[in-house]
Design a protein around this motif. Structure first.
Motif, PDB file in Angstrom:
ATOM      1  N   LEU A 190       7.865  11.134  47.576  1.00  0.00           N
ATOM      2  CA  LEU A 190       9.209  10.931  48.135  1.00  0.00           C
ATOM      3  C   LEU A 190      10.180  11.992  47.618  1.00  0.00           C
ATOM      4  O   LEU A 190      11.016  12.492  48.368  1.00  0.00           O
ATOM      5  CB  LEU A 190       9.719   9.534  47.781  1.00  0.00           C
ATOM      6  CG  LEU A 190       9.010   8.357  48.463  1.00  0.00           C
ATOM      7  CD1 LEU A 190       9.550   7.034  47.941  1.00  0.00           C
ATOM      8  CD2 LEU A 190       9.161   8.430  49.977  1.00  0.00           C
ATOM      9  N   SER A 191      10.048  12.343  46.344  1.00  0.00           N
ATOM     10  CA  SER A 191      10.946  13.357  45.784  1.00  0.00           C
ATOM     11  C   SER A 191      10.679  14.738  46.356  1.00  0.00           C
ATOM     12  O   SER A 191      11.574  15.571  46.439  1.00  0.00           O
ATOM     13  CB  SER A 191      10.816  13.394  44.259  1.00  0.00           C
ATOM     14  OG  SER A 191       9.540  13.883  43.863  1.00  0.00           O
ATOM     15  N   TRP A 192       9.436  14.992  46.764  1.00  0.00           N
ATOM     16  CA  TRP A 192       9.082  16.279  47.364  1.00  0.00           C
ATOM     17  C   TRP A 192       9.400  16.337  48.852  1.00  0.00           C
ATOM     18  O   TRP A 192       9.924  17.336  49.334  1.00  0.00           O
ATOM     19  CB  TRP A 192       7.574  16.535  47.198  1.00  0.00           C
ATOM     20  CG  TRP A 192       7.115  16.870  45.825  1.00  0.00           C
ATOM     21  CD1 TRP A 192       7.893  17.125  44.722  1.00  0.00           C
ATOM     22  CD2 TRP A 192       5.750  16.986  45.389  1.00  0.00           C
ATOM     23  NE1 TRP A 192       7.109  17.380  43.636  1.00  0.00           N
ATOM     24  CE2 TRP A 192       5.789  17.316  44.013  1.00  0.00           C
ATOM     25  CE3 TRP A 192       4.527  16.851  46.020  1.00  0.00           C
ATOM     26  CZ2 TRP A 192       4.631  17.512  43.261  1.00  0.00           C
ATOM     27  CZ3 TRP A 192       3.364  17.045  45.284  1.00  0.00           C
ATOM     28  CH2 TRP A 192       3.411  17.368  43.921  1.00  0.00           C
ATOM     29  N   CYS A 193       9.059  15.277  49.561  1.00  0.00           N
ATOM     30  CA  CYS A 193       8.960  15.358  51.018  1.00  0.00           C
ATOM     31  C   CYS A 193       9.980  14.532  51.803  1.00  0.00           C
ATOM     32  O   CYS A 193      10.082  14.700  53.021  1.00  0.00           O
ATOM     33  CB  CYS A 193       7.561  14.912  51.469  1.00  0.00           C
ATOM     34  SG  CYS A 193       6.212  15.810  50.695  1.00  0.00           S
ATOM     35  N   VAL A 194      10.697  13.628  51.132  1.00  0.00           N
ATOM     36  CA  VAL A 194      11.604  12.753  51.878  1.00  0.00           C
ATOM     37  C   VAL A 194      13.047  12.864  51.390  1.00  0.00           C
ATOM     38  O   VAL A 194      13.957  13.178  52.184  1.00  0.00           O
ATOM     39  CB  VAL A 194      11.128  11.282  51.802  1.00  0.00           C
ATOM     40  CG1 VAL A 194      12.146  10.358  52.481  1.00  0.00           C
ATOM     41  CG2 VAL A 194       9.765  11.131  52.456  1.00  0.00           C
ATOM     42  N   LEU A 195      13.266  12.603  50.117  1.00  0.00           N
ATOM     43  CA  LEU A 195      14.637  12.525  49.611  1.00  0.00           C
ATOM     44  C   LEU A 195      15.474  13.779  49.880  1.00  0.00           C
ATOM     45  O   LEU A 195      16.650  13.663  50.264  1.00  0.00           O
ATOM     46  CB  LEU A 195      14.616  12.213  48.103  1.00  0.00           C
ATOM     47  CG  LEU A 195      14.001  10.855  47.721  1.00  0.00           C
ATOM     48  CD1 LEU A 195      14.040  10.654  46.211  1.00  0.00           C
ATOM     49  CD2 LEU A 195      14.737   9.723  48.428  1.00  0.00           C
ATOM     50  N   PRO A 196      14.908  14.994  49.743  1.00  0.00           N
ATOM     51  CA  PRO A 196      15.735  16.180  50.017  1.00  0.00           C
ATOM     52  C   PRO A 196      16.126  16.327  51.486  1.00  0.00           C
ATOM     53  O   PRO A 196      17.034  17.113  51.818  1.00  0.00           O
ATOM     54  CB  PRO A 196      14.832  17.345  49.582  1.00  0.00           C
ATOM     55  CG  PRO A 196      13.793  16.736  48.705  1.00  0.00           C
ATOM     56  CD  PRO A 196      13.578  15.367  49.234  1.00  0.00           C
ATOM     57  N   PHE A 197      15.453  15.583  52.384  1.00  0.00           N
ATOM     58  CA  PHE A 197      15.644  15.789  53.814  1.00  0.00           C
ATOM     59  C   PHE A 197      16.523  14.723  54.471  1.00  0.00           C
ATOM     60  O   PHE A 197      16.912  14.878  55.631  1.00  0.00           O
ATOM     61  CB  PHE A 197      14.285  15.812  54.530  1.00  0.00           C
ATOM     62  CG  PHE A 197      13.396  16.935  54.094  1.00  0.00           C
ATOM     63  CD1 PHE A 197      13.414  18.152  54.763  1.00  0.00           C
ATOM     64  CD2 PHE A 197      12.549  16.798  53.003  1.00  0.00           C
ATOM     65  CE1 PHE A 197      12.602  19.198  54.363  1.00  0.00           C
ATOM     66  CE2 PHE A 197      11.739  17.837  52.589  1.00  0.00           C
ATOM     67  CZ  PHE A 197      11.766  19.048  53.276  1.00  0.00           C
ATOM     68  N   ILE A 198      16.819  13.651  53.744  1.00  0.00           N
ATOM     69  CA  ILE A 198      17.522  12.542  54.379  1.00  0.00           C
ATOM     70  C   ILE A 198      18.894  12.951  54.887  1.00  0.00           C
ATOM     71  O   ILE A 198      19.232  12.724  56.068  1.00  0.00           O
ATOM     72  CB  ILE A 198      17.631  11.346  53.409  1.00  0.00           C
ATOM     73  CG1 ILE A 198      16.241  10.761  53.149  1.00  0.00           C
ATOM     74  CG2 ILE A 198      18.560  10.277  53.981  1.00  0.00           C
ATOM     75  CD1 ILE A 198      16.229   9.634  52.129  1.00  0.00           C
ATOM     76  N   VAL A 199      19.708  13.537  54.033  1.00  0.00           N
ATOM     77  CA  VAL A 199      21.067  13.922  54.460  1.00  0.00           C
ATOM     78  C   VAL A 199      21.028  14.987  55.556  1.00  0.00           C
ATOM     79  O   VAL A 199      21.713  14.846  56.577  1.00  0.00           O
ATOM     80  CB  VAL A 199      21.905  14.386  53.251  1.00  0.00           C
ATOM     81  CG1 VAL A 199      23.241  14.967  53.724  1.00  0.00           C
ATOM     82  CG2 VAL A 199      22.150  13.217  52.304  1.00  0.00           C
ATOM     83  N   PRO A 200      20.246  16.076  55.402  1.00  0.00           N
ATOM     84  CA  PRO A 200      20.165  17.047  56.503  1.00  0.00           C
ATOM     85  C   PRO A 200      19.709  16.422  57.815  1.00  0.00           C
ATOM     86  O   PRO A 200      20.226  16.762  58.888  1.00  0.00           O
ATOM     87  CB  PRO A 200      19.153  18.081  55.997  1.00  0.00           C
ATOM     88  CG  PRO A 200      19.246  17.995  54.520  1.00  0.00           C
ATOM     89  CD  PRO A 200      19.491  16.548  54.221  1.00  0.00           C
ATOM     90  N   ASP A 201      18.734  15.506  57.762  1.00  0.00           N
ATOM     91  CA  ASP A 201      18.252  14.881  58.992  1.00  0.00           C
ATOM     92  C   ASP A 201      19.319  13.991  59.620  1.00  0.00           C
ATOM     93  O   ASP A 201      19.423  13.899  60.849  1.00  0.00           O
ATOM     94  CB  ASP A 201      16.983  14.069  58.720  1.00  0.00           C
ATOM     95  CG  ASP A 201      15.736  14.947  58.684  1.00  0.00           C
ATOM     96  OD1 ASP A 201      15.876  16.174  58.870  1.00  0.00           O
ATOM     97  OD2 ASP A 201      14.633  14.419  58.468  1.00  0.00           O
ATOM     98  N   LEU A 202      20.110  13.320  58.795  1.00  0.00           N
ATOM     99  CA  LEU A 202      21.208  12.512  59.332  1.00  0.00           C
ATOM    100  C   LEU A 202      22.238  13.392  60.033  1.00  0.00           C
ATOM    101  O   LEU A 202      22.746  13.035  61.106  1.00  0.00           O
ATOM    102  CB  LEU A 202      21.868  11.711  58.202  1.00  0.00           C
ATOM    103  CG  LEU A 202      21.060  10.541  57.629  1.00  0.00           C
ATOM    104  CD1 LEU A 202      21.768   9.969  56.407  1.00  0.00           C
ATOM    105  CD2 LEU A 202      20.841   9.463  58.682  1.00  0.00           C
ATOM    106  N   VAL A 203      22.521  14.539  59.448  1.00  0.00           N
ATOM    107  CA  VAL A 203      23.468  15.473  60.076  1.00  0.00           C
ATOM    108  C   VAL A 203      22.906  15.998  61.389  1.00  0.00           C
ATOM    109  O   VAL A 203      23.611  16.062  62.407  1.00  0.00           O
ATOM    110  CB  VAL A 203      23.784  16.639  59.116  1.00  0.00           C
ATOM    111  CG1 VAL A 203      24.623  17.708  59.830  1.00  0.00           C
ATOM    112  CG2 VAL A 203      24.519  16.123  57.889  1.00  0.00           C
TER     113      VAL A 203
END
Length: 222
Positions: A190-203
């Motif tokens: 999750l720290s590698w593949c999900v958490l860094p992408f949540i905010v950018p994906d929401l935008v």
């Protein structure tokens, strides 16, 4: 300049592949401008436009994939194009655009991030996030069929679509990584593949939702 030329050439190849897959004939002029000669075989004019729209959005997903920042799971604009395709074209056509995009990558057209392609990408550690796009599109299609094309429905389906490719991709990553390199914890993945992408994906989802309302009027798909 070399990468730009490769991008343009790849787009042309993608369009040819898509139209041949859809049963349309295409000719190319001597000055390398692409001219489409559509010969309908008993189909309606609307069916031809469906093919064109699906092809255009499949290419858009590819172009958005090339806009990337290299990381373990590259930061790209893929998810923006995914949501824009399904939101603008509707569930059925949008899902077809996503499927064609993945099929083109599978057969070797460099449509994935960093101009990559092939089954090795789809079957690799992060391939589940790409394959998960299909299930996200199918979910959005199902919600559209059940609840209609209201703005709140589309926005909610985008959020749930994100959850779908995150879950599918994360499970895929853990299985493939464990097979190739040994067990790995879900917190690490999750720290590698999900958490860094949540905010950018929401935008990107919010931007796609905004543009969808304008593009849908211009495209005028029933």
């Amino acid at each position: 300049n070399g990468r730009l030329g490769l991008t343009i050439q790849s787009c042309r190849v993608i369009l040819f592949k898509i139209f041949h897959m859809c049963g349309c004939d295409m000719d190319e002029t001597e000055d390398m401008r692409m001219t489409t000669v559509v010969k309908e075989k008993g189909g309606s004019r609307s069916k031809t436009f469906d093919m064109v729209y699906i092809a255009v959005f499949a290419v858009l997903i590819a172009i958005c994939s090339w806009i990337s920042i290299p990381t373990l799971v590259p930061f790209t604009m893929q998810t923006f194009a995914l949501f824009l395709a399904v939101g603008t074209l509707g569930g059925r056509r949008g899902t077809m655009a996503v499927l064609i995009y993945l099929l083109l990558g599978a057969v070797g057209i460099p449509v994935f991030a960093e101009f990559s392609a092939g089954m090795g990408v789809l079957l690799g550690n992060t391939g589940g996030y790409l394959i998960g796009f299909i299930f996200s599109a199918l979910l959005m299609w199902a919600m559209e069929a059940l609840l209609g094309k209201k703005t709140w429905v589309l926005g909610l389906s985008m959020l749930l679509g994100m959850a779908v490719y995150y879950v599918f991709g994360t499970v895929w990553f853990m299985v493939v990584y464990a097979k190739n390199s040994g067990p790995i914890g879900i917190a690490t993945v999750l720290s590698w593949c999900v958490l860094p992408f949540i905010v950018p994906d929401l935008v990107k989802g919010a931007l796609a939702l905004f543009l969808t309302k304008h593009l849908a009027k211009a495209v005028k798909i029933d």
